[in-house]
Design a protein around this motif. Structure first.
Motif, PDB file in Angstrom:
ATOM      1  N   ILE A  82       0.837  -1.200   0.000  1.00 34.94           N
ATOM      2  CA  ILE A  82       0.000   0.000   0.000  1.00 34.94           C
ATOM      3  C   ILE A  82       0.872   1.251   0.000  1.00 34.94           C
ATOM      4  N   ASN A  83       0.267   2.362  -0.293  1.00 34.36           N
ATOM      5  CA  ASN A  83       0.949   3.633  -0.153  1.00 34.36           C
ATOM      6  C   ASN A  83       0.832   4.040   1.317  1.00 34.36           C
ATOM      7  N   PRO A  84       1.974   4.098   2.025  1.00 36.92           N
ATOM      8  CA  PRO A  84       1.923   4.345   3.467  1.00 36.92           C
ATOM      9  C   PRO A  84       1.401   5.739   3.819  1.00 36.92           C
ATOM     10  N   GLU A  85       1.356   6.615   2.837  1.00 38.55           N
ATOM     11  CA  GLU A  85       0.909   7.974   3.140  1.00 38.55           C
ATOM     12  C   GLU A  85      -0.569   8.171   2.827  1.00 38.55           C
ATOM     13  N   ASN A  86      -1.264   7.075   2.581  1.00 43.92           N
ATOM     14  CA  ASN A  86      -2.684   7.185   2.284  1.00 43.92           C
ATOM     15  C   ASN A  86      -3.489   6.241   3.176  1.00 43.92           C
ATOM     16  N   ILE A  87      -4.159   6.807   4.146  1.00 45.64           N
ATOM     17  CA  ILE A  87      -4.872   5.997   5.146  1.00 45.64           C
ATOM     18  C   ILE A  87      -5.959   5.140   4.489  1.00 45.64           C
ATOM     19  N   GLU A  88      -6.512   5.606   3.380  1.00 46.35           N
ATOM     20  CA  GLU A  88      -7.593   4.833   2.755  1.00 46.35           C
ATOM     21  C   GLU A  88      -7.101   3.497   2.220  1.00 46.35           C
ATOM     22  N   GLU A  89      -5.848   3.480   1.748  1.00 47.79           N
ATOM     23  CA  GLU A  89      -5.320   2.205   1.280  1.00 47.79           C
ATOM     24  C   GLU A  89      -5.202   1.219   2.441  1.00 47.79           C
ATOM     25  N   TYR A  90      -4.849   1.758   3.617  1.00 51.83           N
ATOM     26  CA  TYR A  90      -4.771   0.892   4.796  1.00 51.83           C
ATOM     27  C   TYR A  90      -6.165   0.407   5.189  1.00 51.83           C
ATOM     28  N   ILE A  91      -7.120   1.319   5.151  1.00 53.99           N
ATOM     29  CA  ILE A  91      -8.495   0.947   5.507  1.00 53.99           C
ATOM     30  C   ILE A  91      -9.018  -0.118   4.532  1.00 53.99           C
ATOM     31  N   GLY A  92      -8.650   0.030   3.264  1.00 55.05           N
ATOM     32  CA  GLY A  92      -9.068  -0.944   2.259  1.00 55.05           C
ATOM     33  C   GLY A  92      -8.532  -2.337   2.529  1.00 55.05           C
ATOM     34  N   ARG A  93      -7.427  -2.414   3.255  1.00 49.20           N
ATOM     35  CA  ARG A  93      -6.847  -3.709   3.597  1.00 49.20           C
ATOM     36  C   ARG A  93      -7.215  -4.083   5.030  1.00 49.20           C
ATOM     37  N   ASP A  94      -8.412  -3.869   5.434  1.00 54.96           N
ATOM     38  CA  ASP A  94      -8.883  -4.219   6.773  1.00 54.96           C
ATOM     39  C   ASP A  94      -8.368  -3.297   7.870  1.00 54.96           C
ATOM     40  N   LYS A 128     -18.290   0.754   5.765  1.00 54.09           N
ATOM     41  CA  LYS A 128     -18.783   1.289   4.503  1.00 54.09           C
ATOM     42  C   LYS A 128     -17.626   1.874   3.692  1.00 54.09           C
ATOM     43  N   LEU A 129     -16.793   2.654   4.388  1.00 56.04           N
ATOM     44  CA  LEU A 129     -15.649   3.259   3.721  1.00 56.04           C
ATOM     45  C   LEU A 129     -14.725   2.169   3.178  1.00 56.04           C
ATOM     46  N   GLN A 130     -14.563   1.123   3.995  1.00 57.63           N
ATOM     47  CA  GLN A 130     -13.687   0.021   3.581  1.00 57.63           C
ATOM     48  C   GLN A 130     -14.180  -0.597   2.271  1.00 57.63           C
ATOM     49  N   THR A 131     -15.490  -0.842   2.202  1.00 56.34           N
ATOM     50  CA  THR A 131     -16.055  -1.438   0.984  1.00 56.34           C
ATOM     51  C   THR A 131     -15.851  -0.512  -0.211  1.00 56.34           C
ATOM     52  N   GLU A 132     -16.061   0.792   0.033  1.00 52.38           N
ATOM     53  CA  GLU A 132     -15.883   1.756  -1.054  1.00 52.38           C
ATOM     54  C   GLU A 132     -14.469   1.709  -1.592  1.00 52.38           C
ATOM     55  N   LYS A 174     -17.784   7.968  12.133  1.00 59.48           N
ATOM     56  CA  LYS A 174     -18.517   8.059  13.388  1.00 59.48           C
ATOM     57  C   LYS A 174     -18.801   6.713  14.052  1.00 59.48           C
ATOM     58  N   SER A 175     -18.718   5.641  13.281  1.00 62.07           N
ATOM     59  CA  SER A 175     -19.067   4.356  13.886  1.00 62.07           C
ATOM     60  C   SER A 175     -18.386   3.224  13.128  1.00 62.07           C
ATOM     61  N   LEU A 176     -18.460   2.035  13.709  1.00 63.61           N
ATOM     62  CA  LEU A 176     -17.878   0.862  13.057  1.00 63.61           C
ATOM     63  C   LEU A 176     -18.548   0.626  11.702  1.00 63.61           C
ATOM     64  N   ALA A 177     -19.873   0.855  11.647  1.00 61.72           N
ATOM     65  CA  ALA A 177     -20.595   0.657  10.389  1.00 61.72           C
ATOM     66  C   ALA A 177     -20.074   1.609   9.313  1.00 61.72           C
ATOM     67  N   GLN A 223      -3.511  11.900   9.650  1.00 63.56           N
ATOM     68  CA  GLN A 223      -4.633  11.344   8.890  1.00 63.56           C
ATOM     69  C   GLN A 223      -5.590  10.591   9.809  1.00 63.56           C
ATOM     70  N   ALA A 224      -5.030   9.834  10.749  1.00 60.52           N
ATOM     71  CA  ALA A 224      -5.891   9.073  11.658  1.00 60.52           C
ATOM     72  C   ALA A 224      -6.745  10.022  12.499  1.00 60.52           C
ATOM     73  N   ARG A 225      -6.146  11.150  12.888  1.00 55.82           N
ATOM     74  CA  ARG A 225      -6.925  12.134  13.651  1.00 55.82           C
ATOM     75  C   ARG A 225      -8.033  12.703  12.782  1.00 55.82           C
ATOM     76  N   GLU A 226      -7.673  13.024  11.539  1.00 57.51           N
ATOM     77  CA  GLU A 226      -8.631  13.612  10.612  1.00 57.51           C
ATOM     78  C   GLU A 226      -9.822  12.669  10.379  1.00 57.51           C
ATOM     79  N   TYR A 227      -9.558  11.380  10.321  1.00 56.30           N
ATOM     80  CA  TYR A 227     -10.608  10.393  10.079  1.00 56.30           C
ATOM     81  C   TYR A 227     -11.313   9.967  11.359  1.00 56.30           C
TER      82      TYR A 227
END
Ligand SMILES: Cc1cc2nc3c(=O)[nH]c(=O)nc-3n(C[C@H](O)[C@H](O)[C@H](O)COP(=O)(O)O)c2cc1C
Ligand code: SF4
Lengths: 597, 131
Positions: free
Chosen positions: A126-138, B12-16, B5-8, A253-257
């Motif tokens: 993943i790109n370590p500077e993009n939190i969404e890529e991490y989120i995409g991987r669980d 959702k974001l994860q799926t997106e 705001k929540s686990l749900a 980023q984690a704070r922002e999210y």
């Protein structure tokens, strides 16, 4: 766009190149050309497959056929049989060492199971500077699940059941540590991540922080939830600017999210992380010294107990874990303790990341399941010893560890076996040595490091190690006596028994371990004043071969101490009493007339 | 970005995000783009990964080829830095080692433009946990 329907990959690693893989490649090209197939089939030279014992390797795509020990002559058969007729060449297929069956598809080879990436799962992905890529991987799913669905005690239970032990060196059970810190009663507690990583040659933690910083932040928050802390601190050496930069981006980023900060995911749990910088002292990796350093005091260890779990940062209960330990946590939550515990040996679960370095072809970062053997690491993953030389030993555990010799090549690697073998897991530095490495010099190298890094607070470590070093120096300079070997042992055991912290208590290990396994080498240094490996300069003997010497006077003119004499066009001589063994004559001589013994 | 705001919401974001990545990996040629990941850890950068990455970006831009160039962490092949991973949509990712400017150029000319692999592929020798 060219549309190749088949690719032939020929290994161009050092080992395979030495056994004619270039010729194999060109034979393929010629042969395919003759059949008019060069537009349909592409031949490519690759990097090392890491399977050098069975090289040269040829892999055919898309059917994933893996041929081993291919000779340039075999190419004809492969082209005619496999490429043209579609029949695999049985005799060249990889044979499973246990079932003795031919394996047709590489996916069935246990070679691919030798490395399992858990702590490094996202590094290089993943790109370590993009939190969404991490989120995409669980990413952060484990934290979310813990906060919303699992009680702290249950999470601790899971970590305990997983069998995870600290990856910072000591191997203390992580779940137990969390439980102890949870039980300490206090208004304020802390989670500390130890990213000091001071072992020479180790860079596992740096790679995790650079490649996947969120995994550590997520785990710290989970730890905070379990022990009842709302504050986390990462202690990292200032010499790791890129890791620091990525960590800062990740924290922001984690704070922002809303994954760090107040009321995370609407659960009412708050947790935030700050970075503390270390100046890069090895002793500051020791947890009490680390805590003092964070408090703005001198980075010196203090006696345990009290353990940080009772009285740590600012006198409050503190849970200190290593970077790699943390990186394993989210996976354990997501995939379950049982899954994690299914990997590894009886008392060492999961994987370990090693920084493979020294005289090995594929220097790099590897993650292997506990229980793998040194042989597999060195020959199947590491690609064997450089320049085809002979394996001598592997140093693990850095300045606190020891050497594993040939007889341990097939020992499963885990915490307990390494200790039994006189070394230790340490944080994961693995330095491969060959027959040109002198074991006395290796011991001296590590001791020199210890001398530099000792904080000097207690006498055995400060002065004892200095004396130990002096004895080793004497031996490598050819002035050692047999009695010195006993002295080394005695002094070592005193230092081990009486030093205050782990640094001093383990500092003689490299000496003891080399004494145990390579006593003969020490002995030849002190009795016959010989260094078998030819590394100890002072023990070398330079002389001039009268038959080869042309009397060109080049050595005579370059010797810095005037130890060489002789007439022009007549053979020269080295006066041994003057020679300082600098090696200049050897380097200068154009006729190979200078001999070293 | 609004706070999750929540686990749900997180799920959702994860799926997106996942479907975005899937699209990138599995989609067909017309819709999706080739992706190049440059291994940018300290070891890679020390061996010139930054130059490699900017060469990819500049050259692809210059030639008007649309490719996603991103950075990633250490792939573990320190002996072969700089390393890159190239993924053509619908195909297995390919890792290249020792990618200097010249190699980068060759990769663009051959692999990116013509879908022809070039010498210097590093075979992947580990399995990662699948999510
Ligand atoms: C001299 C010395 C140096 C140490 N250096 C480190 C280090 O660099 N990183 C680390 O995580 N642990 C280091 N430790 C171990 C820590 O004291 C501590 O045990 C560890 O951080 C606990 O984390 P773990 O249980 O997750 O391994 C060192 C210990 C000693 C005695
Ligand atoms: S053992 Fe060495 S490093 Fe540890 S406290 Fe004593 S002097 Fe300092």
């Amino acid at each position: 766009m060219a549309d190749y329907n088949m690719h032939i990959l020929v290994c161009g690693g050092t080992g395979c190149k030495a056994s004619q893989s270039e010729l194999i490649k060109s034979n393929f090209k010629t042969r395919l050309n003759e059949f008019g197939l060069s537009d349909e089939i592409q031949v490519i030279m690759t990097g090392c497959f890491g399977f050098c014992e069975k090289g040269p390797i040829v892999k055919i795509l898309p059917d994933n056929t893996f041929y081993t020990q291919v000779t340039p002559e075999d190419v004809f058969e492969i082209v005619e049989e496999h490429v043209i007729k579609g029949r695999k060449v049985e005799r060249l297929l990889y044979k499973d060492p246990e079932s003795k069956e031919h394996i047709v598809d590489t996916k069935g080879m246990d070679f691919y199971k030798k490395q399992i990436r858990i702590a490094l799962r996202n590094c290089g992905f993943i790109n370590p500077e993009n939190i969404e890529e991490y989120i995409g991987r669980d990413g952060y799913a484990a934290l979310g699940t813990c906060l919303s669905e699992i009680t702290p005690d249950e999470v601790i239970r899971m970590i305990k059941d997983s069998g995870l032990r600290g990856r910072g060196g000591g191997g203390f059970p992580t779940g137990l540590k969390w439980e102890l810190t949870r039980k300490s009663v206090s208004d304020q507690k802390y989670v500390v991540c130890n990213a000091d990583e001071g072992d020479p040659g180790a860079f596992m933690d740096r790679s995790i922080l650079e490649g996947d910083p969120h995994s550590v932040l997520e785990a710290m928050a989970i730890c905070g939830y379990c022990i009842g802390a709302d504050k986390g601190l990462v202690y990292i050496r200032a010499e790791y600017p890129l890791a620091i930069e990525r960590l800062k981006i990740a924290i922001n980023q984690a704070r922002e999210y809303g994954l760090l900060g107040n009321d995370i995911l609407g659960t009412g749990f708050s947790f935030d992380v700050e970075i503390r910088y270390g100046a890069g002292a090895f002793v500051c990796g020791e947890e009490t010294a680390l805590i003092h350093s964070m408090e703005g005091k001198r980075g010196e260890p203090t006696v345990k107990p009290p353990f940080p779990a009772e009285k740590g940062y600012n006198g409050k209960p503190t849970n200190v874990n290593n970077v790699e330990t943390f990186a394993n946590i989210p996976v354990i939550i997501n995939k379950g303790a049982e899954w994690f515990a299914s990997i590894g040996t009886a008392n060492s679960k999961g994987t370990k990341v090693f920084a493979l370095a020294g005289k090995i072809n594929n220097v790099g970062l590897i993650e292997v399941p506990m229980g793998i053997t040194l042989r597999e690491i060195i020959y199947d993953i590491g690609g064997g010893i450089k320049d085809g030389r002979e394996f001598k030993a592997v140093q693990t555990g850095g300045p606190s560890g020891g050497c594993l010799t040939k007889s341990f090549l097939d020992t499963p690697i885990d915490y307990d076996n390494l200790v039994a073998a006189g070394s230790m897991m340490g944080s994961g530095g693995m330095i491969v040595l060959d027959d040109s490495d002198c074991m006395v010099a290796i011991a001296k190298f590590y001791l020199e490091f210890t001398l530099d890094e000792s904080c000097g607070k207690c006498t055995p470590c400060r002065i004892g190690n200095k004396r130990l070093y002096e004895i080793l120096e004497k031996i490598t300079e050819g002035n050692g006596k047999v009695e010195d070997l006993n002295r080394l042992r005695m002094l070592s055991s005193v230092i081990k028994d009486t030093s205050l912290c782990g640094l001093g208590q383990t500092s003689p290990n490299p000496v003891l371990s080399t004494l145990d396994h390579f006593y003969d080498e020490y002995l030849s240094h002190v009795t016959s004043h010989k260094c078998i490996a030819g590394q100890c300069k002072a023990l070398m003997h330079y002389s001039i071969d009268v038959d080869k010497c042309t009397g060109c006077t080049l050595c005579f003119r370059n010797c810095p101490v005037g130890a060489i004499s002789g007439e022009k066009r007549a053979s020269h001589y080295i006066d041994q009493s003057l020679c300082i063994k600098c090696g200049v004559c050897f380097a200068k001589c154009k006729f190979d007339a200078v001999l070293i013994a | 970005m609004n706070k999750i705001k929540s686990l749900a919401d997180l799920k959702k974001l994860q799926t997106e995000v996942q479907s975005k990545i899937k699209l990138r990996e599995m989609g067909d040629h017309s819709e999706t783009l080739i992706q190049i990941k440059v291994s940018m850890a300290t070891c890679g950068i020390a061996s010139g990964a930054k130059e490699t990455m900017s060469h990819f970006i500049e050259e692809l831009d210059h030639q008007g080829i649309d490719v996603i160039v991103t950075q990633t962490g250490c792939m573990g092949y320190c002996y072969a830095e700089p390393t890159i991973e190239l993924t053509i949509p619908g195909q297995q990712p390919v890792v290249y080692g020792f990618v200097n400017k010249a190699k980068a150029q060759e990769i663009i000319e051959k692999h990116v433009k013509l879908n022809e692999m070039v010498d210097g592929i590093i075979p992947v020798n580990y399995s990662s946990i699948d999510n």
